[in-house]
Design a protein around this motif. Structure first.
Motif, PDB file in Angstrom:
ATOM      1  N   MET A   6       0.822  -1.210   0.000  1.00 34.75           N
ATOM      2  CA  MET A   6       0.000   0.000   0.000  1.00 34.75           C
ATOM      3  C   MET A   6       0.855   1.259   0.000  1.00 34.75           C
ATOM      4  O   MET A   6       0.590   2.211  -0.737  1.00 34.75           O
ATOM      5  CB  MET A   6      -0.933   0.006   1.216  1.00 34.75           C
ATOM      6  CG  MET A   6      -2.066  -0.966   1.130  1.00 34.75           C
ATOM      7  SD  MET A   6      -2.998  -1.158   2.666  1.00 34.75           S
ATOM      8  CE  MET A   6      -3.365   0.504   3.127  1.00 34.75           C
ATOM      9  N   VAL A   7       1.887   1.279   0.821  1.00 34.77           N
ATOM     10  CA  VAL A   7       2.757   2.454   0.898  1.00 34.77           C
ATOM     11  C   VAL A   7       3.562   2.608  -0.388  1.00 34.77           C
ATOM     12  O   VAL A   7       3.724   3.713  -0.907  1.00 34.77           O
ATOM     13  CB  VAL A   7       3.666   2.365   2.134  1.00 34.77           C
ATOM     14  CG1 VAL A   7       4.693   3.464   2.138  1.00 34.77           C
ATOM     15  CG2 VAL A   7       2.827   2.415   3.394  1.00 34.77           C
ATOM     16  N   GLY A   8       4.048   1.505  -0.939  1.00 33.15           N
ATOM     17  CA  GLY A   8       4.759   1.566  -2.214  1.00 33.15           C
ATOM     18  C   GLY A   8       3.866   2.060  -3.339  1.00 33.15           C
ATOM     19  O   GLY A   8       4.293   2.840  -4.200  1.00 33.15           O
ATOM     20  N   LEU A   9       2.615   1.641  -3.324  1.00 27.74           N
ATOM     21  CA  LEU A   9       1.656   2.101  -4.317  1.00 27.74           C
ATOM     22  C   LEU A   9       1.384   3.594  -4.162  1.00 27.74           C
ATOM     23  O   LEU A   9       1.237   4.319  -5.155  1.00 27.74           O
ATOM     24  CB  LEU A   9       0.360   1.301  -4.180  1.00 27.74           C
ATOM     25  CG  LEU A   9      -0.678   1.477  -5.267  1.00 27.74           C
ATOM     26  CD1 LEU A   9      -0.130   0.972  -6.590  1.00 27.74           C
ATOM     27  CD2 LEU A   9      -1.938   0.716  -4.896  1.00 27.74           C
ATOM     28  N   ASP A  10       1.362   4.069  -2.936  1.00 21.37           N
ATOM     29  CA  ASP A  10       1.156   5.495  -2.679  1.00 21.37           C
ATOM     30  C   ASP A  10       2.305   6.321  -3.246  1.00 21.37           C
ATOM     31  O   ASP A  10       2.088   7.353  -3.880  1.00 21.37           O
ATOM     32  CB  ASP A  10       1.014   5.739  -1.181  1.00 21.37           C
ATOM     33  CG  ASP A  10       0.795   7.191  -0.851  1.00 21.37           C
ATOM     34  OD1 ASP A  10      -0.132   7.799  -1.425  1.00 21.37           O
ATOM     35  OD2 ASP A  10       1.534   7.728  -0.014  1.00 21.37           O
ATOM     36  N   ILE A  11       3.524   5.872  -3.034  1.00 20.35           N
ATOM     37  CA  ILE A  11       4.687   6.593  -3.554  1.00 20.35           C
ATOM     38  C   ILE A  11       4.679   6.559  -5.081  1.00 20.35           C
ATOM     39  O   ILE A  11       4.996   7.554  -5.746  1.00 20.35           O
ATOM     40  CB  ILE A  11       5.984   6.003  -2.974  1.00 20.35           C
ATOM     41  CG1 ILE A  11       6.034   6.279  -1.473  1.00 20.35           C
ATOM     42  CG2 ILE A  11       7.216   6.555  -3.668  1.00 20.35           C
ATOM     43  CD1 ILE A  11       7.110   5.541  -0.738  1.00 20.35           C
ATOM     44  N   THR A  12       4.281   5.440  -5.664  1.00 18.51           N
ATOM     45  CA  THR A  12       4.181   5.339  -7.114  1.00 18.51           C
ATOM     46  C   THR A  12       3.121   6.291  -7.648  1.00 18.51           C
ATOM     47  O   THR A  12       3.310   6.920  -8.693  1.00 18.51           O
ATOM     48  CB  THR A  12       3.853   3.890  -7.525  1.00 18.51           C
ATOM     49  OG1 THR A  12       4.869   3.030  -7.018  1.00 18.51           O
ATOM     50  CG2 THR A  12       3.762   3.738  -9.026  1.00 18.51           C
ATOM     51  N   ALA A  13       2.013   6.427  -6.937  1.00 19.05           N
ATOM     52  CA  ALA A  13       0.945   7.333  -7.367  1.00 19.05           C
ATOM     53  C   ALA A  13       1.431   8.783  -7.399  1.00 19.05           C
ATOM     54  O   ALA A  13       1.055   9.545  -8.297  1.00 19.05           O
ATOM     55  CB  ALA A  13      -0.258   7.195  -6.444  1.00 19.05           C
ATOM     56  N   VAL A  14       2.253   9.156  -6.441  1.00 17.32           N
ATOM     57  CA  VAL A  14       2.809  10.515  -6.449  1.00 17.32           C
ATOM     58  C   VAL A  14       3.670  10.711  -7.689  1.00 17.32           C
ATOM     59  O   VAL A  14       3.577  11.738  -8.371  1.00 17.32           O
ATOM     60  CB  VAL A  14       3.619  10.784  -5.161  1.00 17.32           C
ATOM     61  CG1 VAL A  14       4.402  12.080  -5.268  1.00 17.32           C
ATOM     62  CG2 VAL A  14       2.699  10.825  -3.966  1.00 17.32           C
TER      63      VAL A  14
END
Length: 119
Positions: A25-33
């Motif tokens: 989830m956190v990795g996906l959040d950073i990717t979304a940014v």
């Protein structure tokens, strides 16, 4: 020194899945940014250096929150800190998607800093 009881196989797999999912989830959040950078640059008429500072600031704040959450995990317990971090992150992500603006991004970053089980 007290020993902890041995976890069953199902319990160990559940812990592994929860920890893996929180990191995802956190990795996906950073990717979304990173994926949103072109539209951020276009909407705010930002230069490339400004966008680089955006990613750098996001990363530095995330790293400092990881240190803070490790300290809180020592005081409050690892499970409680992980659950609080995932809860804050999930609610803030929902609010971000409903608001269609960046007003809840700092709250989501606070949850993301407490969510990874790296402590």
């Amino acid at each position: 020194m007290a020993t902890t009881p041995e976890l069953s196989r199902k319990r160990r797999i559940a812990v592994l899945l929860i920890c893996s999912m929180s990191l995802f989830m956190v990795g996906l959040d950073i990717t979304a940014v990173n994926v949103a950078l072109p539209s951020i640059g276009k909407q705010m008429d930002a230069s490339l250096s400004w966008l680089q500072w955006t990613v750098s600031a996001y990363t530095v704040v995330m790293a400092s929150l990881l240190l803070f959450s490790g300290s809180m995990a020592d005081r409050l317990g690892r499970k409680r800190t992980l659950v609080m971090g995932l809860s804050v992150f999930s609610v803030a992500s929902l609010l971000c998607s409903l608001a269609r603006s960046v007003c809840f991004e700092s709250l989501r970053l606070l949850g993301a800093g407490s969510a990874p089980p790296t402590f």
